[in-house]
Design an enzyme around this catalytic site. Structure first.
Site, mmCIF file in Angstrom:
data_model
loop_
_atom_site.group_PDB
_atom_site.id
_atom_site.type_symbol
_atom_site.label_atom_id
_atom_site.label_comp_id
_atom_site.label_asym_id
_atom_site.label_seq_id
_atom_site.Cartn_x
_atom_site.Cartn_y
_atom_site.Cartn_z
ATOM 1 N N GLU A 65 0.806 -1.213 0.000
ATOM 2 C CA GLU A 65 0.000 0.000 0.000
ATOM 3 C C GLU A 65 0.839 1.264 0.000
ATOM 4 O O GLU A 65 0.437 2.283 -0.566
ATOM 5 C CB GLU A 65 -0.914 0.006 1.231
ATOM 6 C CG GLU A 65 -1.929 -1.116 1.263
ATOM 7 C CD GLU A 65 -3.114 -0.842 0.361
ATOM 8 O OE1 GLU A 65 -3.740 0.212 0.518
ATOM 9 O OE2 GLU A 65 -3.399 -1.678 -0.501
ATOM 10 N N ASP A 83 -9.076 8.040 -7.774
ATOM 11 C CA ASP A 83 -9.783 6.783 -8.023
ATOM 12 C C ASP A 83 -11.284 6.911 -7.881
ATOM 13 O O ASP A 83 -12.010 5.913 -7.888
ATOM 14 C CB ASP A 83 -9.267 5.694 -7.080
ATOM 15 C CG ASP A 83 -9.565 5.995 -5.618
ATOM 16 O OD1 ASP A 83 -9.987 7.135 -5.320
ATOM 17 O OD2 ASP A 83 -9.375 5.099 -4.774
ATOM 18 N N THR A 88 -8.090 9.581 0.266
ATOM 19 C CA THR A 88 -7.681 8.299 0.829
ATOM 20 C C THR A 88 -6.662 8.609 1.914
ATOM 21 O O THR A 88 -5.741 9.396 1.693
ATOM 22 C CB THR A 88 -7.055 7.403 -0.250
ATOM 23 O OG1 THR A 88 -8.050 7.087 -1.224
ATOM 24 C CG2 THR A 88 -6.514 6.126 0.339
#
Length: 280
Positions: A65, A83, A88
């Site tokens: 990640e 995205d 995020t």
């Protein structure tokens, strides 16, 4: 070395939190659990929720990640990776557009009223389900990084990670009679794909694997079943361009499986996106 962040868990049409809004209990995957298999995991070897194994799991996920083994450095992480899920952030990629960030900030507010992020709760409710930054810009990223210095917020991130992702994955792994490696394969899949029933969600991936192999709790061979699960996982990843690099399976999890390391024992050597990693 920076890489496109694969936290883009399940792209448009397959939201990573397909069922999370309905959960609220620690064992989100309970409907899948086989009661007879709940005690089927081999005795003796530590499960993934053993503290030492859990630390390994956190570092493995962070290598994919964040291109780093230092998962605790990610409390402060925040960006919009384009995205379609808005911001995020954090140790597991909580997203402003998928609801798990809202749940996290609400938990933080419940535990520490008047914190630096509490004022964003109305905006987080409004942008949930979208990629909008309305009401969040320009200061939300700065305030997130400030909050990340607070031990209360760090613990909130840990607890939401465990409630929504880690706990359900380990519970389902134990129910299927899998050891630590299989439990980790489940966890990594839920982190990326969410716990949805759609074909590319964790439950859908598991169903696809069950078409060709049975887990130990159903009398199957563990290695054969994990190969089937990883095959299904790779298929799911390739359904979205953001996940087309499957090295977190090919040069990480399959490496451990080929070595017969079903208990995820150290030392561990693997690669993600071509970068080598080692846990001694």
């Amino acid at each position: 070395m920076a890489h496109p962040n694969p936290r883009a868990a399940a792209g448009p049409g397959t939201p990573r939190r397909t069922v999370l809004a309905l959960l609220g209990a620690a064992l989100a995957a309970v409907p899948l659990l086989d009661a007879a298999g709940a005690a089927a995991a081999p005795a003796g070897a530590p499960n993934l929720d053993d503290p030492a194994k859990k630390e390994i799991a956190m570092r493995l996920v962070s290598s994919a990640e964040n291109s780093s083994l230092d998962w605790k450095a990610q409390y402060k992480y925040i960006e919009d990776i384009g995205d379609g899920r808005g911001y995020t952030a954090g140790i597991i990629g909580f997203c402003s557009g998928t609801g798990d960030m809202l749940d996290l900030v609400q938990l933080y507010a419940d535990r520490e009223s008047g914190n630096v992020l509490a004022k964003y709760l109305p905006a987080l409710r409004r942008v949930n389900g979208t990629d909008s930054h309305a009401g969040l810009d320009p200061d939300f990223p700065k305030d997130w990084r400030t909050a990340a210095k607070d031990a209360v917020f760090q613990q909130a991130q840990n607890d939401e990670r465990d409630r929504v992702y880690f706990g359900p994955a380990v519970a389902q792994g134990k129910a299927d009679g899998l050891r630590a490696l299989g439990q980790f394969a489940y966890y990594d899949a839920i982190v990326m794909h969410g716990d949805g029933d759609d074909a590319t969600g964790f439950r859908g991936i598991r169903k696809r694997a069950l078409r060709t192999a049975k887990p130990p709790a159903q009398g199957g061979d563990e290695t054969a079943y994990l190969n089937a699960f990883l095959d299904a996982r790779v298929w799911a990843m390739k359904q979205e361009e953001a996940h087309s690099d499957t090295s977190r399976v090919d040069t990480e999890q399959r490496v451990f499986l080929r070595a017969g390391n079903l208990d995820l024992n150290t030392p561990l050597d693997w690669k993600v996106y071509g970068d080598p990693y080692h846990i001694g």
